[in-house]
Design an enzyme around this catalytic site. Sequence first.
Site, PDB file in Angstrom:
ATOM      1  CE1 TYR A 199      -3.098 -10.532  12.246  1.00 47.52           C
ATOM      2  CE2 TYR A 199      -1.688  -8.610  12.001  1.00 47.52           C
ATOM      3  CZ  TYR A 199      -2.600  -9.499  11.465  1.00 47.52           C
ATOM      4  OH  TYR A 199      -3.016  -9.371  10.174  1.00 47.52           O
ATOM      5  CE  LYS A 205      -3.976  -2.061   2.372  1.00 52.11           C
ATOM      6  NZ  LYS A 205      -4.872  -1.971   3.563  1.00 52.11           N
ATOM      7  CG  HIS A 208      -6.586 -10.359   4.709  1.00 53.93           C
ATOM      8  ND1 HIS A 208      -5.585  -9.580   4.148  1.00 53.93           N
ATOM      9  CD2 HIS A 208      -6.737  -9.898   5.977  1.00 53.93           C
ATOM     10  CE1 HIS A 208      -5.173  -8.685   5.025  1.00 53.93           C
ATOM     11  NE2 HIS A 208      -5.847  -8.865   6.156  1.00 53.93           N
TER      12      HIS A 208
END
Length: 301
Positions: free
Chosen positions: A279, A176, A244
Site C-alpha cells: 500500500y 487467515k 476486496h
Amino acid sequence: MTEPPITLAAAWALHLQNDRRRSVHTVRAYAATAARLVAFLNDHWGQPIDRSVLARVTTIDLRSFLAKRRGDGLGNAAAARELSAVRGFLAWANPAASAPRTRGPRVKKGVPRPIAPADVIALATDVADDAAEPWIGARDWAILMLLYGAGLRIGEAVALPAGILPLGATLAVTGKRAKTRIVPLLPQVRDAIDAYAAVSPWPGARDAPLFRGAKGGPLSAGVVRKSVQAARGRLGLGDRTTPHALRHSFATHLLGRGADLRALQELLGHASLSSTQVYTGVDAAHLLDVYRNAHPRARYP
C-alpha cells in the site's frame, strides 16, 4: 395553524419509501439529490421550483448541475448515481414529460486505484437499492460498510457470528490461519450492523451466522460479489471494483492520512509486514501524480 407545504424532495422521499419500498439509505440519498437539484434550479433560473417548472429541465440544465457537483468533488461513480437519482425524480414529478437525454460519466478502466469515499457510498447504496427485500438491502449495506470502514475481508464479514451483538467500540475478527485481531468500529459501521439486525427476519443463537442468505442459511461471499459486480456495471466502474477493493481502499486511505505501517498491519491482519507495504507503493504513486500535476517545478524522471 396550518402546516407548511411539503417540499418536492420530501414528497418524492415518501413515494420512494411507501410506494417503491426503497431502502432507507436510498431514500435519504435520493431525497438529498432532489433537494440539491431544486436548489440549483432555483438559483439557476431565479424562480421557485414546482412540478410544472421541472418539466422545462433540459439536457443543458442537467449538464450544468452535474458540472457543479463535479466541482464539489464528486467522483465518476457518484456522479452517475446522482444522474440516476435526478432522472427518477424528474420522471416522478412529470410522468408524461420526456426525460432529457444526458449520458453519464465514464470511468477509466486499468490499474486498480482506491475508490473515492463518495463512490464507495454510491456503490453500497446501489447494491442496497437493488436488493429484493429491504432487510437484504440493509444486510448488504452493513457488509460493505464493514469492508470499507473496518478493513475486513469478505470472508471474514460473512463469517461473523450473531454473538458479536450487542456491538461495542471494537470487534474481534478471526482471519487467515485462525488468527484473531481487534478492529475499531466507526459509529457509521455500528449503525449499519444494528439497522440490519433490527430488520433481519432470522434471529438465531449466538453461534449462528450474523449475515443470512435470502432463505435463512449462511450467506455466501459469492452473493455479495455478484451484487457488487452488477452495481459496478450500472455505475460505470471498472471490473476490478470488487468487495476486496473496499478493503484495499480502507488501507490506502488510512495510509494517506498518516497511519503507521505497523498499526495498519495489525488492522488488516497481515502476517507479514511485506504484505502491508504494497500500500505504500500505491499511495506513493498517487502522491507523485498529485505532485507532478500541481507543483510548478515538477519534472518527470
